[in-house]
Motif scaffolding. Structure first.
Motif, short mmCIF file in Angstrom:
data_model
loop_
_atom_site.label_atom_id
_atom_site.label_comp_id
_atom_site.label_asym_id
_atom_site.label_seq_id
_atom_site.Cartn_x
_atom_site.Cartn_y
_atom_site.Cartn_z
N GLU A 50 32.67 47.07 25.61
CA GLU A 50 31.99 46.27 24.60
C GLU A 50 30.58 45.93 25.08
N ILE A 51 29.60 46.16 24.23
CA ILE A 51 28.19 45.94 24.56
C ILE A 51 27.69 44.74 23.78
N PRO A 52 27.19 43.71 24.43
CA PRO A 52 26.70 42.53 23.71
C PRO A 52 25.63 42.91 22.68
N TYR A 53 25.76 42.34 21.49
CA TYR A 53 24.81 42.63 20.42
C TYR A 53 24.70 41.39 19.54
N GLY A 54 23.62 40.65 19.73
CA GLY A 54 23.46 39.40 19.00
C GLY A 54 24.61 38.46 19.35
N GLY A 55 25.21 37.89 18.33
CA GLY A 55 26.37 37.03 18.57
C GLY A 55 27.68 37.79 18.54
N SER A 56 27.59 39.12 18.53
CA SER A 56 28.79 39.95 18.44
C SER A 56 28.75 40.99 19.55
N HIS A 57 29.30 42.18 19.29
CA HIS A 57 29.27 43.26 20.27
C HIS A 57 29.39 44.59 19.55
N LEU A 58 29.00 45.65 20.24
CA LEU A 58 29.23 47.01 19.80
C LEU A 58 30.32 47.62 20.67
N SER A 59 31.31 48.23 20.05
CA SER A 59 32.37 48.89 20.79
C SER A 59 31.94 50.32 21.10
N ALA A 60 32.37 50.81 22.26
CA ALA A 60 32.00 52.16 22.67
C ALA A 60 33.08 52.74 23.57
N LEU A 61 33.03 54.04 23.75
CA LEU A 61 33.88 54.74 24.70
C LEU A 61 33.01 55.28 25.81
N TYR A 62 33.34 54.94 27.04
CA TYR A 62 32.60 55.44 28.20
C TYR A 62 33.45 56.48 28.91
N PHE A 63 32.84 57.64 29.19
CA PHE A 63 33.55 58.72 29.87
C PHE A 63 32.68 59.18 31.04
N PRO A 64 33.11 58.92 32.28
CA PRO A 64 32.25 59.21 33.44
C PRO A 64 32.16 60.69 33.77
N ALA A 65 31.09 61.05 34.42
CA ALA A 65 30.92 62.41 34.91
C ALA A 65 32.03 62.74 35.90
N GLU A 66 32.43 63.99 35.90
CA GLU A 66 33.49 64.44 36.79
C GLU A 66 33.04 64.37 38.25
N GLY A 67 33.93 63.88 39.11
CA GLY A 67 33.67 63.90 40.55
C GLY A 67 32.69 62.85 41.06
N LEU A 68 32.45 61.81 40.28
CA LEU A 68 31.54 60.75 40.74
C LEU A 68 32.10 60.09 42.00
N GLN A 69 31.27 59.95 43.00
CA GLN A 69 31.68 59.30 44.24
C GLN A 69 31.33 57.81 44.20
N PRO A 70 32.01 56.98 44.99
CA PRO A 70 31.70 55.54 45.00
C PRO A 70 30.21 55.30 45.30
N GLY A 71 29.60 54.50 44.46
CA GLY A 71 28.18 54.20 44.63
C GLY A 71 27.24 55.22 44.03
N GLU A 72 27.76 56.34 43.55
CA GLU A 72 26.91 57.38 42.97
C GLU A 72 26.56 57.04 41.53
N ARG A 73 25.33 57.32 41.14
CA ARG A 73 24.88 57.10 39.76
C ARG A 73 24.58 58.45 39.10
N ALA A 74 25.06 58.59 37.89
CA ALA A 74 24.91 59.84 37.16
C ALA A 74 24.06 59.65 35.91
N PRO A 75 23.48 60.73 35.39
CA PRO A 75 22.84 60.64 34.07
C PRO A 75 23.90 60.39 33.01
N VAL A 76 23.48 59.87 31.88
CA VAL A 76 24.42 59.56 30.79
C VAL A 76 23.79 59.93 29.45
#
Length: 387
Positions: free
Chosen positions: A128-154
Motif C-alpha cells: 500500500e502506497i500512501p496517497y493523500g488521506g488514503s492509499h494506492l494498492s499495488a503488487l510488488y515483484f522483486p527481481a530474481e536473485g536479489l541479494q541482501p542489501g542489493e538494489r535493483a531497477p524497477v
C-alpha cells in the motif's frame, strides 16, 4: 486474434485476455460453448450469461483446489485458485459497474489470487502506497536473485481503462523482467482496480498527481535503486505513462504498450460509432471511472486527456509500441507520440506486425513476443541484463 464469438469483439477481447492470463483452452470451451446465442444479446442479458458460466468454472476449480489442499498438494491447489481468480477477473470486468454482486465478485477474485500465490510460494507481494488521506494498492515483484542489501531497477506498471494489477501480473511482464534483473510494481491507480472499486478514487488526467507519490514510496524501498525507476502503461496507460514521465522527472524511462496519444479524439469517434469498445456498458463505465455525472460531463473531462504539448517535456529514453491492426486506437497516434518525443535522448517506435504477433490492441492477441521485446528494452535501458 482468437475469435470464439464471430459477432462480439468485446467478448473475444475478454477471452483473449483470459488466455493471456493463463486460461486453459478446454476450460475456455466449457465456459464459452453455451454462450453462442447470449453473445448476440444486449449487454445486460449477455453479460449475465457470461458471468454465470465463468463463475461456475471458477467454483469448480476452487472445489478441486480444496481437494488438493486436503491431500497436502499445495502447489496444485495454488495454481487452481489463481486460475479461478483469472476467470473471476474476466467475468467481473464485463459487468455493469452497478451490477448486483459485482463488488463481491471482485473481493473474491482478490482473495483467490493471494491464496493461490501463497500456496505456490510466489514472490509477489501486495503493498500500500500512501496517497493523500488514503492509499494506492499495488503488487510488488522483486527481481530474481536479489541479494541482501542489493538494489535493483524497477518498472512501475500502470493499468488501462478496465484492467487491474492482478491482470497485469498474470499476463507475465513482471516475470520476464524479473529474469532480467528488473523488479516490478503493478499499481491500481485512481480509476482502476482497488482504487476505484474499494476506495472510490476516480481517474484524473494529471497522472503525475499520483505517480509522484508512487516514486516517493519507491525511493524509500530498500530493494529499489532510486536512479533506475521506469514506467510502463498499457492501453489507456499509454496516455497515463507518457504524461507521468513528462511531468515527473525522477522516472528514468518510459514505455507505452499501446499508444494513446489523444484519447479525447477516440471518445469523439466512439460517439460517432467508430472503433471497437473494450467493455460492455461503455458510456456508463467511463462515467464511473472518471467520476462523471453523465456522458456530457465525461466528454468535458476527456478534453484534457491528450498528450499534445506534453510529450515534448520527456527528457529520458522512451519506447512507443502499437499493434499494426489495433481496432480500438488508430495506429496514427503511435506515430504522433513518437514524432513529438523530440527531447528524448533515446526514442523508439515499435509496430508489432503479423510476423511477430501482438497486432491487436495492446498486444492482447499475443502478448509474449511483445512483452519480451519490452522487457529487453527496459533491461537494456535501465542497465540490467538481456542474457
Amino acid at each position: 486474434m482468437f475469435k470464439y464469438f464471430p459477432t462480439n469483439y468485446v467478448w473475444n477481447l475478454s477471452v483473449n485476455l483470459a488466455i493471456e492470463m493463463g486460461a486453459r483452452i478446454g476450460e475456455i470451451e466449457t465456459m464459452c460453448a453455451p454462450l453462442q446465442e447470449a453473445a448476440k444479446a444486449p449487454d445486460a442479458a449477455g453479460t449475465q450469461a457470461f458471468r454465470q458460466t465463468w463463475v461456475k468454472m471458477a467454483d469448480q476449480l476452487c472445489e478441486l483446489a480444496a481437494e488438493d489442499e486436503a491431500r497436502g498438494r499445495l502447489f496444485s491447489a495454488g495454481e487452481k485458485y489463481r486460475r479461478a481468480a483469472a476467470y473471476l477477473i474476466t467475468a467481473e470486468r464485463l459487468q455493469a459497474h452497478d451490477a448486483p454482486g459485482r463488488l463481491d465478485l471482485y473481493r473474491r477474485e482478490l482473495a483467490l489470487f493471494h491464496k493461490g500465490a501463497g500456496l505456490m510460494r510466489d514472490r509477489v507481494q501486495r503493498v500500500e502506497i500512501p496517497y493523500g488521506g488514503s492509499h494506492l494498492s499495488a503488487l510488488y515483484f522483486p527481481a530474481e536473485g536479489l541479494q541482501p542489501g542489493e538494489r535493483a531497477p524497477v518498472l512501475v506498471q500502470l493499468n488501462g481503462l478496465d484492467s487491474t494489477k492482478e491482470m497485469k501480473y498474470l499476463v507475465g511482464l513482471s516475470w520476464w523482467l524479473s529474469k532480467r534483473g528488473v523488479s516490478s510494481l503493478m499499481v491500481d491507480q485512481p480509476g482502476t482496480g482497488e482504487a476505484l472499486r474499494l476506495q472510490g478514487l476516480t481517474a484524473r488526467y494529471d497522472a503525475e498527481h499520483w505517480a509522484s507519490r508512487v516514486v516517493d514510496w519507491l525511493e524509500q524501498h530498500p530493494q529499489v535503486d532510486p536512479q533506475r525507476i521506469g514506467c510502463e502503461g498499457v492501453s489507456l496507460g499509454g496516455y497515463y505513462c507518457p504524461r507521468a514521465v513528462a511531468m515527473e522527472p525522477r522516472f528514468a524511462c518510459g514505455v507505452a504498450w499501446g499508444a494513446n496519444h489523444d484519447w479525447r479524439d477516440v471518445q469523439k469517434r466512439r460517439l460517432e460509432k467508430e472503433g471497437d469498445f473494450p467493455v460492455p456498458h461503455y458510456w456508463a463505465h467511463v462515467c464511473w471511472v472518471w467520476g462523471a455525472k453523465d456522458v456530457e460531463d465525461f466528454m468535458r473531462i476527456a478534453e484534457d486527456v491528450h498528450l499534445d504539448g506534453v510529450i515534448e517535456k520527456i527528457k529520458v529514453p522512451f519506447l512507443v509500441t502499437h499493434g499494426e491492426r489495433d481496432s480500438q486506437i488508430p495506429l496514427k497516434w503511435a506515430h504522433r507520440t513518437y514524432e513529438q518525443l523530440v527531447n528524448s535522448p533515446k526514442r523508439e517506435l515499435k509496430i508489432f506486425t503479423d510476423r511477430e504477433g501482438g497486432v491487436q490492441h495492446a498486444s492482447f492477441d499475443n502478448s509474449i513476443n511483445a512483452g519480451h521485446y519490452i522487457a529487453d528494452w527496459v533491461a537494456a535501458t535501465l542497465g540490467a541484463r538481456t542474457a
